[in-house]
Design a protein around this motif. Structure first.
Motif, PDB file in Angstrom:
ATOM      1  N   VAL A 170       0.871  -1.185   0.000  1.00  0.00           N
ATOM      2  CA  VAL A 170       0.000   0.000   0.000  1.00  0.00           C
ATOM      3  C   VAL A 170       0.898   1.222   0.000  1.00  0.00           C
ATOM      4  N   GLY A 171       0.834   2.041  -1.048  1.00  0.00           N
ATOM      5  CA  GLY A 171       1.679   3.225  -1.072  1.00  0.00           C
ATOM      6  C   GLY A 171       1.758   3.882  -2.425  1.00  0.00           C
ATOM      7  N   ASP A 172       2.636   4.869  -2.533  1.00  0.00           N
ATOM      8  CA  ASP A 172       2.846   5.599  -3.780  1.00  0.00           C
ATOM      9  C   ASP A 172       3.195   4.641  -4.915  1.00  0.00           C
ATOM     10  N   SER A 173       2.828   5.020  -6.124  1.00  0.00           N
ATOM     11  CA  SER A 173       3.025   4.133  -7.269  1.00  0.00           C
ATOM     12  C   SER A 173       4.491   3.771  -7.486  1.00  0.00           C
ATOM     13  N   ILE A 174       5.417   4.706  -7.227  1.00  0.00           N
ATOM     14  CA  ILE A 174       6.823   4.429  -7.508  1.00  0.00           C
ATOM     15  C   ILE A 174       7.358   3.320  -6.604  1.00  0.00           C
ATOM     16  N   TYR A 175       7.036   3.361  -5.317  1.00  0.00           N
ATOM     17  CA  TYR A 175       7.506   2.330  -4.402  1.00  0.00           C
ATOM     18  C   TYR A 175       6.665   1.069  -4.511  1.00  0.00           C
ATOM     19  N   ASN A 176       5.383   1.219  -4.772  1.00  0.00           N
ATOM     20  CA  ASN A 176       4.502   0.066  -4.878  1.00  0.00           C
ATOM     21  C   ASN A 176       4.984  -0.886  -5.967  1.00  0.00           C
ATOM     22  N   LEU A 177       5.225  -0.344  -7.142  1.00  0.00           N
ATOM     23  CA  LEU A 177       5.658  -1.171  -8.264  1.00  0.00           C
ATOM     24  C   LEU A 177       7.044  -1.755  -8.024  1.00  0.00           C
ATOM     25  N   ALA A 178       7.955  -0.958  -7.500  1.00  0.00           N
ATOM     26  CA  ALA A 178       9.321  -1.425  -7.264  1.00  0.00           C
ATOM     27  C   ALA A 178       9.360  -2.552  -6.241  1.00  0.00           C
ATOM     28  N   ILE A 179       8.627  -2.394  -5.128  1.00  0.00           N
ATOM     29  CA  ILE A 179       8.593  -3.417  -4.086  1.00  0.00           C
ATOM     30  C   ILE A 179       7.993  -4.713  -4.629  1.00  0.00           C
ATOM     31  N   ASN A 180       6.930  -4.596  -5.412  1.00  0.00           N
ATOM     32  CA  ASN A 180       6.306  -5.781  -6.007  1.00  0.00           C
ATOM     33  C   ASN A 180       7.280  -6.565  -6.873  1.00  0.00           C
ATOM     34  N   LYS A 181       7.991  -5.869  -7.741  1.00  0.00           N
ATOM     35  CA  LYS A 181       8.945  -6.536  -8.626  1.00  0.00           C
ATOM     36  C   LYS A 181      10.013  -7.282  -7.821  1.00  0.00           C
ATOM     37  N   PHE A 182      10.490  -6.662  -6.759  1.00  0.00           N
ATOM     38  CA  PHE A 182      11.533  -7.259  -5.932  1.00  0.00           C
ATOM     39  C   PHE A 182      11.017  -8.481  -5.180  1.00  0.00           C
ATOM     40  N   LEU A 183       9.854  -8.360  -4.561  1.00  0.00           N
ATOM     41  CA  LEU A 183       9.330  -9.456  -3.748  1.00  0.00           C
ATOM     42  C   LEU A 183       9.036 -10.695  -4.579  1.00  0.00           C
ATOM     43  N   VAL A 184       8.555 -10.483  -5.785  1.00  0.00           N
ATOM     44  CA  VAL A 184       8.231 -11.610  -6.650  1.00  0.00           C
ATOM     45  C   VAL A 184       9.487 -12.237  -7.248  1.00  0.00           C
ATOM     46  N   ASN A 185      10.360 -11.406  -7.799  1.00  0.00           N
ATOM     47  CA  ASN A 185      11.512 -11.920  -8.519  1.00  0.00           C
ATOM     48  C   ASN A 185      12.664 -12.348  -7.625  1.00  0.00           C
ATOM     49  N   GLN A 186      12.876 -11.645  -6.512  1.00  0.00           N
ATOM     50  CA  GLN A 186      14.010 -11.971  -5.648  1.00  0.00           C
ATOM     51  C   GLN A 186      13.627 -12.982  -4.562  1.00  0.00           C
ATOM     52  N   LEU A 187      12.435 -12.823  -3.974  1.00  0.00           N
ATOM     53  CA  LEU A 187      12.053 -13.651  -2.832  1.00  0.00           C
ATOM     54  C   LEU A 187      11.014 -14.715  -3.156  1.00  0.00           C
ATOM     55  N   GLY A 188      10.370 -14.583  -4.300  1.00  0.00           N
ATOM     56  CA  GLY A 188       9.369 -15.582  -4.666  1.00  0.00           C
ATOM     57  C   GLY A 188       8.112 -15.528  -3.822  1.00  0.00           C
ATOM     58  N   LEU A 189       7.810 -14.376  -3.258  1.00  0.00           N
ATOM     59  CA  LEU A 189       6.594 -14.237  -2.471  1.00  0.00           C
ATOM     60  C   LEU A 189       5.371 -14.114  -3.386  1.00  0.00           C
ATOM     61  N   ILE A 190       4.205 -14.352  -2.813  1.00  0.00           N
ATOM     62  CA  ILE A 190       2.965 -14.389  -3.583  1.00  0.00           C
ATOM     63  C   ILE A 190       2.209 -13.068  -3.385  1.00  0.00           C
ATOM     64  N   PRO A 191       1.953 -12.337  -4.459  1.00  0.00           N
ATOM     65  CA  PRO A 191       1.243 -11.058  -4.313  1.00  0.00           C
ATOM     66  C   PRO A 191      -0.210 -11.260  -3.920  1.00  0.00           C
ATOM     67  N   GLY A 192      -0.630 -10.540  -2.879  1.00  0.00           N
ATOM     68  CA  GLY A 192      -2.021 -10.596  -2.451  1.00  0.00           C
ATOM     69  C   GLY A 192      -2.789  -9.415  -3.005  1.00  0.00           C
ATOM     70  N   LYS A 193      -2.721  -8.281  -2.305  1.00  0.00           N
ATOM     71  CA  LYS A 193      -3.462  -7.090  -2.738  1.00  0.00           C
ATOM     72  C   LYS A 193      -2.511  -5.914  -2.887  1.00  0.00           C
ATOM     73  N   GLN A 194      -2.623  -5.204  -4.015  1.00  0.00           N
ATOM     74  CA  GLN A 194      -1.754  -4.052  -4.282  1.00  0.00           C
ATOM     75  C   GLN A 194      -2.620  -2.801  -4.436  1.00  0.00           C
ATOM     76  N   ILE A 195      -2.283  -1.774  -3.646  1.00  0.00           N
ATOM     77  CA  ILE A 195      -3.093  -0.558  -3.626  1.00  0.00           C
ATOM     78  C   ILE A 195      -2.194   0.671  -3.784  1.00  0.00           C
ATOM     79  N   ILE A 196      -2.449   1.464  -4.804  1.00  0.00           N
ATOM     80  CA  ILE A 196      -1.694   2.694  -5.058  1.00  0.00           C
ATOM     81  C   ILE A 196      -2.488   3.876  -4.505  1.00  0.00           C
ATOM     82  N   THR A 197      -1.798   4.742  -3.752  1.00  0.00           N
ATOM     83  CA  THR A 197      -2.492   5.782  -2.990  1.00  0.00           C
ATOM     84  C   THR A 197      -2.128   7.214  -3.380  1.00  0.00           C
ATOM     85  N   ASP A 198      -1.314   7.417  -4.405  1.00  0.00           N
ATOM     86  CA  ASP A 198      -0.798   8.765  -4.680  1.00  0.00           C
ATOM     87  C   ASP A 198      -1.647   9.581  -5.658  1.00  0.00           C
ATOM     88  N   LYS A 199      -2.860   9.119  -5.931  1.00  0.00           N
ATOM     89  CA  LYS A 199      -3.746   9.819  -6.864  1.00  0.00           C
ATOM     90  C   LYS A 199      -3.064  10.005  -8.227  1.00  0.00           C
TER      91      LYS A 199
END
Length: 454
Positions: free
Chosen positions: A320-349
């Motif tokens: 949950v956060g600004d689009s710049i960090y939201n997208l970056a964190i998602n890419k890292f968690l999936v590709n580096q750690l193999g975690l499973i994405p649940g819900k992604q929410i962008i809040t910066d309008k």
């Protein structure tokens, strides 16, 4: 209290706000070494923006020009009725006597814009005396501080850089203007911009980072027209500035929507820049090799912990956060750690015109991993969405803000604060990007997981 909703179920108010108003971008001015904002606004406006964006957001502080230092004329009823131009002129004169700065930036707030104060006329009288001063129309109704940031950036370029730059038609091969995170709004912007500059310079470029401790201040801004190209590292913010510079100085731009975190993303990021610049890849590959040697040294030792505790670690996550960090964190968690994405929410309008392109990035987080993203600003709605999300049989890890702490507890999950407001983080120069930042992020993720921090 009753909350009115439109036909789509959207409220006319925002609970747990996650950004400042356009005037809040005065922090973009304080982020430029040697620059001083001058606020033409009502009483309390500057303090409210400072308290939210720079204090209860990593306790970043105001520094030389922020916080209680920022000059403001605190407009009242008299100025609402008769106008505030005289008071602004007096404030500028007093500021020039008392404060030292390489550049002064007057920000016109809601009152000044609504009553029609001619800030341009007031400031131009000082500009005619060769005072390094510009103005920006940043009334809060213009939008949030993301929009204000781009208004201020273009105002400085138009009124100051274009006037004082030397040999504007000269282009320096390998010099890049970087447009990325929003100072102070993005809690870790200081360390992030330093790491961004470090890795790009490591690839063989000169970098105008423009904001933060790694910038040379106004002298660096004067070289903006000389850059070979502009680099936008963000899903959307900075694109407007890059397109403006493309028309003004005939500079091409490269848009990389994903802020790089970790070895794989950073190597891909640097190769994109080198290819766009038309440079030989030999130097960048040598730099990547050295960086990855150190990076994987630490990961090799980390695997002992991961192999022992994997059964107790979270498998699913939400960001949950600004689009710049939201997208970056998602890419890292999936590709580096193999975690499973649940819900992604962008809040910066994020502006509507960019949302489709942003959503497409989530459709291919990895070769075989996709998810969807929602654009939500209201904290109550965010909490409801997270509570209704199926995270599987393990407690999730929430990458969010202070507002998500109670929700994480309710889900028996863990939380890592990655954005505004972050009032359980004290941030000096921490970074979460690049090679070094990824290691710090790993430390924070798994420290939170094994300590069940609240």
């Amino acid at each position: 209290m009753a909350i009115n909703k439109d036909k789509n179920g959207q409220t006319n108010s925002i609970n747990q706000v996650r950004y400042g108003c356009a005037l809040g971008a005065l922090h973009s001015v304080t982020a430029i070494p040697g620059a001083m904002p001058i606020a033409h606004c009502g009483p309390g406006c500057v303090d409210k923006q400072y308290t939210s964006l720079a204090f209860y957001n990593g306790f970043q502080g105001g520094g030389y020009a922020g916080g209680s230092v920022t000059p403001s004329d605190n407009l009242g009823e008299n100025e609402v009725i008769f106008g505030g131009e005289k008071k602004l002129s007096e404030l500028i004169s007093a500021t020039l006597k008392i404060m030292e700065a390489d550049l002064f930036v007057v920000l016109n707030g809601c009152i000044g814009e609504i009553v029609g104060d001619d800030v341009s006329s007031v400031v131009s009288k000082f500009q005619e005396k060769n005072v390094p001063i510009v103005y920006a129309e940043t009334g809060g109704f213009k939008g949030n501080n993301f929009i204000g940031h781009e208004i201020i950036t273009e105002a400085i370029i138009e009124q100051y850089v274009d006037k004082y730059a030397v040999d504007k038609d000269k282009k320096i091969k390998g010099l890049i203007n970087v447009w990325s995170e929003l100072p102070f709004q993005n809690t870790f912007w200081r360390g992030d911009l330093l790491e961004l500059k470090r890795v790009i310079e490591g690839a063989g470029f000169q970098v105008n980072i423009l904001f933060g401790n790694g910038s040379k201040g106004i002298e660096e801004w004067k070289t903006i027209p000389n850059a070979q190209f502009n680099l936008v590292v963000s899903p959307w913010m900075g694109l407007s500035t890059a397109k403006y510079l493309e028309k003004k100085y005939n500079q091409p731009y490269l848009h990389i929507p994903v802020l790089p975190i970790g070895a794989g993303q950073t190597a891909e990021f640097l190769h994109q820049i080198v290819a766009f610049a038309g440079l030989d890849i030999t130097h960048v590959d040598e730099f990547i090799k050295q960086e990855e040697k150190e990076y994987y040294y630490y990961l090799e030792h980390f695997t002992d912990f991961y192999a022992e505790y994997w059964w107790g670690l979270p498998a699913t996550y939400a960001v949950v956060g600004d689009s710049i960090y939201n997208l970056a964190i998602n890419k890292f968690l999936v590709n580096q750690l193999g975690l499973i994405p649940g819900k992604q929410i962008i809040t910066d309008k994020a502006p509507e015109k960019y949302r489709e392109a942003i959503a497409k990035e989530y459709a291919h987080l990895a070769e075989d991993v996709a998810t969807t993203v929602e654009f939500v600003e209201d904290g109550y709605i965010v909490g409801e969405i997270l509570r209704k999300t199926d995270f599987g049989h393990k407690p999730p890890i929430i990458f969010g803000t202070t507002w998500e702490r109670d929700t994480a507890k309710a889900l028996n999950g863990n939380i890592v604060e990655i954005g505004f407001p972050a009032s359980y983080e004290v941030v000096l120069n921490k970074t979460y990007i690049g090679y070094r930042g990824a290691l710090t992020l790993l430390e924070n993720i798994f420290t939170a997981a094994i300590s069940k921090s609240a």
